[in-house]
Design an enzyme around this catalytic site. Sequence first.
Site, mmCIF file in Angstrom:
data_model
loop_
_atom_site.group_PDB
_atom_site.id
_atom_site.type_symbol
_atom_site.label_atom_id
_atom_site.label_comp_id
_atom_site.label_asym_id
_atom_site.label_seq_id
_atom_site.Cartn_x
_atom_site.Cartn_y
_atom_site.Cartn_z
ATOM 1 N N PRO A 225 88.333 6.333 -2.534
ATOM 2 C CA PRO A 225 89.275 7.319 -3.094
ATOM 3 C C PRO A 225 90.024 8.144 -2.053
ATOM 4 O O PRO A 225 90.778 9.034 -2.413
ATOM 5 C CB PRO A 225 88.373 8.201 -3.943
ATOM 6 N N GLY A 226 89.758 7.883 -0.773
ATOM 7 C CA GLY A 226 90.542 8.544 0.259
ATOM 8 C C GLY A 226 89.790 9.516 1.136
ATOM 9 O O GLY A 226 90.411 10.210 1.949
ATOM 10 N N GLY A 227 88.464 9.601 1.008
ATOM 11 C CA GLY A 227 87.712 10.565 1.793
ATOM 12 C C GLY A 227 87.880 10.402 3.288
ATOM 13 O O GLY A 227 88.241 11.344 4.000
ATOM 14 N N LYS A 228 87.624 9.203 3.781
ATOM 15 C CA LYS A 228 87.709 8.977 5.233
ATOM 16 C C LYS A 228 89.162 9.010 5.703
ATOM 17 O O LYS A 228 89.452 9.538 6.781
ATOM 18 C CB LYS A 228 87.040 7.650 5.572
ATOM 19 N N ASP A 273 94.649 -6.662 -0.984
ATOM 20 C CA ASP A 273 93.264 -7.115 -1.048
ATOM 21 C C ASP A 273 92.763 -7.319 0.377
ATOM 22 O O ASP A 273 93.365 -8.065 1.156
ATOM 23 C CB ASP A 273 93.201 -8.426 -1.836
ATOM 24 N N CYS A 343 77.471 2.148 2.568
ATOM 25 C CA CYS A 343 76.563 3.204 2.111
ATOM 26 C C CYS A 343 75.283 2.556 1.588
ATOM 27 O O CYS A 343 74.679 3.014 0.632
ATOM 28 C CB CYS A 343 77.215 4.089 1.053
#
Length: 413
Positions: A225-228, A273, A343
Site C-alpha cells: 500500500p505504499g509504506g516503504k 506485474d 514478512c
Amino acid sequence: REEGQRRLYVQLLRGTVRHRRLLEAEVARLAGRPPERLQPEALALALLGLYQLRFLEMPAHAAVFETVALAPALRRSRAKGWVNAILRAAQREGCRGTEAPAPYPLAVRTSHPDWLVQRWTERYGVEGAEAICEADNRYEGAALRVETGRVAPQALRQRLADEGVPVAPHPLWAGALWSEQVGAVLRSQAFREGLCYVQDVSSQVLGAWVAPLLRGQVLDVCAAPGGKLTQLVGLRRPEAWLVGAERSAARLAQVRQNLRRLRLPATPLLQADGRHLPFGAQTWDAVLLDAPCSATGMIRKYPELKWRKHGEDLPALAATQAVLLDEAARTVRPGGVIVYVTCSLEPEENEGAVQRFLTAHPDFRQRSFASLPRPAGLAAAAPEFVAAGGALLLLPAPQQMGLFAALLQCRSR
C-alpha cells in the site's frame, strides 16, 4: 457510545480468533467431549463468552449474561442451557488469560498450529518459539511513522494528545510513536493532514537502513500500500529517482492516495506485474522487492493467518518469489542491488530463496547489512538484527512484527 461498541465487537472477534485453539481446548475440557463433537454454532458462542471471561477486563456476570442472551438466535433448543453451564463452570474456576487447570503444550496454550510451533522450535529453540508465539498474541497496537519533514515527533505526540489520542515514543526506533488506539489515530485530524503513517517499526528500520544504498533509478516492484515507498520518498534524497509499480489497479490507487495524503512529491506510479516487468534489461540501479509471502511474521496484526496458512502453501509461494527475483535480476544494472524483503519467518521464503537465487545467478552476491551504517535511530538497547550470512532478521516482539531482508548485489561486469 456507538464507536465504543464497534471497538468492543472488533476486539471480541479478533480476540476469539487469536486465542481460538486454547478456548476450544478449554470448552472441550469443560464439556467433557472433543470440539468436533460439539454443535458448531453453540461452540462458537461458548468460545466468545469464554474469551470475555479469560481475556477481557469486564464483570464475569455481565460476560455470561450477554453471551447466553444470544443463544436463542441459534434456534437450538439446548444451546442456551449448554452455553450457560459451560460459562458458569469457567466462571467458578476464575482463571485469567492463558491460565488453565489443565496443562497444555505450547501450541495449544498460545493458540498456534502445530506445524508453525514445530518449525519455530527447530530454528529458534523452545524459548525462542515461545517468545514469538507470545508476541503474536499481544494486543495489536501499532507504530506510527512520523513525517519528520513536516512535524517533529514530540510535536505530533502533543497534537494527537490534544485530539484525545494517547501515543508514546517507540522504545526501539527514535522518532517513531506507538499507539494502542489505532482507530482513533486514523480518525484524527493530524492523520488526515498527513503528519503520520501507520507502519510497523520493522519496516521503518529497514527503510532507514537501506536508504543510503538506494541511489540512481530505483524501482519498488510491489509498492502497495505504499509504506516503504512513501518512507523513501519522504526522505527527499535528490540522488534517488523512485518509481512505484503494482499489479493491482485498486492497490495502486491506494499508493497514490497515500502519497497525496502525506503531501509528498509527485512520484511515478505504473500498473505492472513484477513477474513480467515492462522494462528492458539493466534498466534500474536498485530494485526493492517486498515479495508476497506467507506473512507468518505478521500474525500479531492478522491472527487469522494462523488458521489460513499451511505448510503446504510454502512451495507455491517460494516459486512465485523465485520468478519475481529472476525478473528483478534481469532489470538490474551491473553494480546495482536487489533488496529482497518478506514478512515471513520461514526459511523456504527467506534464506532458502536467497540461496536458490544465488545459485541460479552467479553474477550476484549477497551483501551483508553489516556493511551499511547501522541506523542512528535504533535504540542503544536494540538487539543485533544482522543474521548469519548478512541478512536482516527482526523477529516478532511485543511492539514489532517479523521481517526478513537480503541485499543481492549484481557484480560489475
